[in-house]
Write a protein that holds these residues in place. Sequence first.
Motif, mmCIF file in Angstrom:
data_model
loop_
_atom_site.group_PDB
_atom_site.id
_atom_site.type_symbol
_atom_site.label_atom_id
_atom_site.label_comp_id
_atom_site.label_asym_id
_atom_site.label_seq_id
_atom_site.Cartn_x
_atom_site.Cartn_y
_atom_site.Cartn_z
ATOM 1 N N ASP A 111 75.981 20.863 6.585
ATOM 2 C CA ASP A 111 76.123 22.319 6.608
ATOM 3 C C ASP A 111 74.841 23.020 7.038
ATOM 4 O OD1 ASP A 111 78.906 22.859 5.557
ATOM 5 O OD2 ASP A 111 78.146 21.568 3.968
ATOM 6 N N VAL A 112 73.710 22.300 7.012
ATOM 7 C CA VAL A 112 72.454 22.890 7.481
ATOM 8 C C VAL A 112 71.774 21.962 8.491
ATOM 9 C CG1 VAL A 112 72.021 24.428 5.538
ATOM 10 C CG2 VAL A 112 71.270 22.034 5.401
ATOM 11 N N VAL A 113 72.585 21.253 9.277
ATOM 12 C CA VAL A 113 72.091 20.439 10.394
ATOM 13 C C VAL A 113 72.932 20.782 11.614
ATOM 14 C CG1 VAL A 113 71.802 18.107 11.321
ATOM 15 C CG2 VAL A 113 71.325 18.556 8.911
ATOM 16 N N LYS A 114 72.286 21.008 12.747
ATOM 17 C CA LYS A 114 73.005 21.287 13.978
ATOM 18 C C LYS A 114 73.254 19.975 14.708
ATOM 19 C CE LYS A 114 71.514 26.067 14.544
ATOM 20 N NZ LYS A 114 70.685 27.046 15.293
ATOM 21 N N GLY A 115 74.549 19.666 14.946
ATOM 22 C CA GLY A 115 74.915 18.403 15.556
ATOM 23 C C GLY A 115 74.836 17.271 14.555
ATOM 24 N N ARG A 116 74.964 16.042 15.078
ATOM 25 C CA ARG A 116 74.774 14.867 14.217
ATOM 26 C C ARG A 116 73.329 14.390 14.257
ATOM 27 N NH1 ARG A 116 79.077 12.063 12.091
ATOM 28 N NH2 ARG A 116 81.141 12.556 12.931
ATOM 29 N N ALA A 117 72.745 14.424 15.455
ATOM 30 C CA ALA A 117 71.384 13.924 15.607
ATOM 31 C C ALA A 117 70.359 14.952 15.140
ATOM 32 C CB ALA A 117 71.124 13.538 17.064
ATOM 33 N N ALA A 206 71.557 33.288 -4.234
ATOM 34 C CA ALA A 206 71.621 31.904 -3.780
ATOM 35 C C ALA A 206 72.025 31.860 -2.315
ATOM 36 C CB ALA A 206 72.620 31.122 -4.620
ATOM 37 N N PHE A 207 71.562 30.828 -1.612
ATOM 38 C CA PHE A 207 71.892 30.647 -0.198
ATOM 39 C C PHE A 207 73.379 30.357 -0.027
ATOM 40 C CE2 PHE A 207 72.563 27.660 3.348
ATOM 41 C CZ PHE A 207 72.072 28.417 4.407
ATOM 42 N N LYS A 208 73.953 30.913 1.028
ATOM 43 C CA LYS A 208 75.321 30.602 1.426
ATOM 44 C C LYS A 208 75.304 30.166 2.887
ATOM 45 C CE LYS A 208 77.464 34.054 -1.594
ATOM 46 N NZ LYS A 208 78.320 35.286 -1.619
ATOM 47 N N VAL A 209 76.088 29.139 3.199
ATOM 48 C CA VAL A 209 76.150 28.692 4.587
ATOM 49 C C VAL A 209 76.807 29.788 5.426
ATOM 50 C CG1 VAL A 209 76.239 26.268 3.919
ATOM 51 C CG2 VAL A 209 78.365 27.522 4.330
ATOM 52 N N ASP A 228 80.742 20.322 2.942
ATOM 53 C CA ASP A 228 81.661 21.011 2.027
ATOM 54 C C ASP A 228 81.469 22.521 2.029
ATOM 55 O OD1 ASP A 228 79.196 21.147 0.878
ATOM 56 O OD2 ASP A 228 79.741 20.132 -0.991
ATOM 57 N N PHE A 229 80.801 23.035 3.089
ATOM 58 C CA PHE A 229 80.529 24.477 3.241
ATOM 59 C C PHE A 229 79.619 25.004 2.133
ATOM 60 C CE2 PHE A 229 84.859 23.601 4.838
ATOM 61 C CZ PHE A 229 84.610 23.726 6.193
ATOM 62 N N LYS A 230 78.804 24.119 1.588
ATOM 63 C CA LYS A 230 77.864 24.509 0.534
ATOM 64 C C LYS A 230 76.517 23.835 0.781
ATOM 65 C CE LYS A 230 81.470 24.802 -3.034
ATOM 66 N NZ LYS A 230 81.963 24.220 -4.320
ATOM 67 N N PHE A 231 75.471 24.533 0.361
ATOM 68 C CA PHE A 231 74.145 23.929 0.344
ATOM 69 C C PHE A 231 73.371 24.575 -0.798
ATOM 70 C CE2 PHE A 231 69.627 23.907 1.538
ATOM 71 C CZ PHE A 231 69.422 22.533 1.610
ATOM 72 N N GLU A 232 72.833 23.749 -1.686
ATOM 73 C CA GLU A 232 72.151 24.268 -2.872
ATOM 74 C C GLU A 232 70.749 24.765 -2.517
ATOM 75 O OE1 GLU A 232 73.349 24.683 -5.929
ATOM 76 O OE2 GLU A 232 75.319 23.948 -5.256
ATOM 77 N N GLU A 233 70.553 26.080 -2.691
ATOM 78 C CA GLU A 233 69.221 26.666 -2.505
ATOM 79 C C GLU A 233 69.195 27.980 -3.285
ATOM 80 O OE1 GLU A 233 67.153 26.828 1.485
ATOM 81 O OE2 GLU A 233 67.430 28.993 1.125
#
Length: 623
Positions: A111-117, A206-209, A228-233
């Motif tokens: 959810d906070v990475v662009k692409g796979r690589a 809190a951060f939201k994607v 999962d459309f979530k990232f803990e921050e």
Amino acid sequence: MKTIRLITVLMVLGALYSCKERTGHRPTEPSMKKKIVVYQVFTRLFGNTKTINKPWGTLEENGVGKFADFTDEALKEIKDLGITHIWYTGVPHHALINDYTAYGISNDDPDVVKGRAGSPYAVKDYYNVNPDLATDPSNRLEEFKALIQRTHDAEMKVIIDIVPNHVARNYEGKTNPKGVGDFGANDDTSKEYDINNNFYYIPGEAFKVPEWQDGYLPLGGDKSVLADFKFEENPAKWTGNGSRLAQPHFNDWYETVKINYGVRPDGTKDFEELPDDFGGKDHQAHVEFWKDKILPDSWYKFKDIALYWLDFGVDGFRFDMAEMIPVEFWSYLNSTIKMKNPDAFLLAEVYNPDLYRDYIHKGKMDYLYDKVDLYDSIKHIMKGYGWTDHIPVVQQKVADIEHHMLHFLENHDEQRIASPEFVGDAKLAKPAMVVSATISTSPTMIYFGQEVGEPGAEDAGFGKPSRTSIFDYIGVPHHQGWMNNKKFDGGQLSEEEKSLRDFYKHLLNFTIQSDALMGKYQDIHFYNKERTEGYDHRVLSYVRWSENEKLIIVTNFDAGKNYAFELKLPEDVIAQWQLKDGGYLLQDKLFGDFNTTLSVGNGQGKIQVELQPLQSYILGFVK
């Protein structure tokens, strides 16, 4: 009517420029006696031989290149192309989607990475390198050090990225040297800003994607426990491009967080500014200026990072989005770097021309991208609607800093020349490349695959056609044809691709050997446009010279028109070159297969020139 007025203004400016520069412009003192040529290579893509190119493909499906793929033979071929410096793009360990937990590396959240690589500009650990690039991830630093040694053995310098404006949202320094704290480890997260906080915070939120748009889903919709459309921050941090929203926009740099350099949220500075006259002072004076100052913690952290990599064997850095960081920090960092290694190569991405001189003189940058003026102008000419009249004008704008303005026609951010979105044919870059490489004393840069006409046609997943994706595992087909299953002999290239690479090889090797290209420059374009029948805005001409070498450069940007005319050299050029009346034999230095005569009479020079479509001549005197 507006077009006529614009052309008139450009011609007037050009004529003024020609008059002003008839004594020749003396550039800023070059840092080298010959031209620098930088080969930007996307490290993870270079050695990949897989050709499946499935959108959103995994590392196993689409493959990945390794440090080890830069063999002695590969490096020799790069060197023989006319390269002096290699910019290994994407080396620092950045966030990516692959399981390296067996090596003590945490998994990254899709959810906070662009692409796979992953984006190479979302660095996760500045004291290590991308594990994808290693044959043995547990030995990745040693493998990179071996690549540095091989590159040096091939007589080329090594450049890597440093991205001071932002880091990955999940930054985790697992391999910091003893005594080096992690980014944000000691931040007071109850405050939006504190001078010694490494990040900016949004207390109480809190951060939201982002809300995904245009059918986008992380990993292309593949199921993942982490997608999962979530990232803990909590609390949320400001996003890398400066967004202060707890839920950044889809087009924000949501995978990164912005670094705090002591600039308060209202834009005022929590550190002393440089005096106005400091642009003219040397590195030692800048180091002395900062020596007793209390500075933001982030300044020290990035200084330590740069010095670490210099000690590791790296020869210089390309600094991402440098203009988003105060020039005082660059004064501090770059002067420190130069005191340790006076020959370190420092290149910055700055797109605001109003900032160029501050970042060069006060910020102590060696080189900046010449995108906004020269690249953009040449691109318009290549596409058919720009006029060559504009090139002498933009050169005049940077005449005092021309040595510092690095030239390019491709890089990882720009469209591939051969893509339909640019011009659709790599041959159209030939005249542009001659001009880009010979019009000033500045370095030249090419992007891997440019020399064989790579079109960047793949739909890689996050990355779309026209730019070779920097976010996905992907193969680079035309480059793979040159690589030829790691023989690096061009065995799978077409004859047209071989011819294109041969053109680049001739041009770049000439530039790194020429004395004149580190000497003086004068426009003769407007002089000829006013006096020469058959010469127009699709042709460009200028002269370059040093004590030992004199060059007349003329090029045809038109893909469908031949030009035949009598090129004229003005009286002041003839006088400065101390040419007496008579005939002088000239030879094309690009391929050596064309001779002509410069006839001098009554203080003026004349050369009969015939140019085929897209043809250029670099004419030098035959001794």
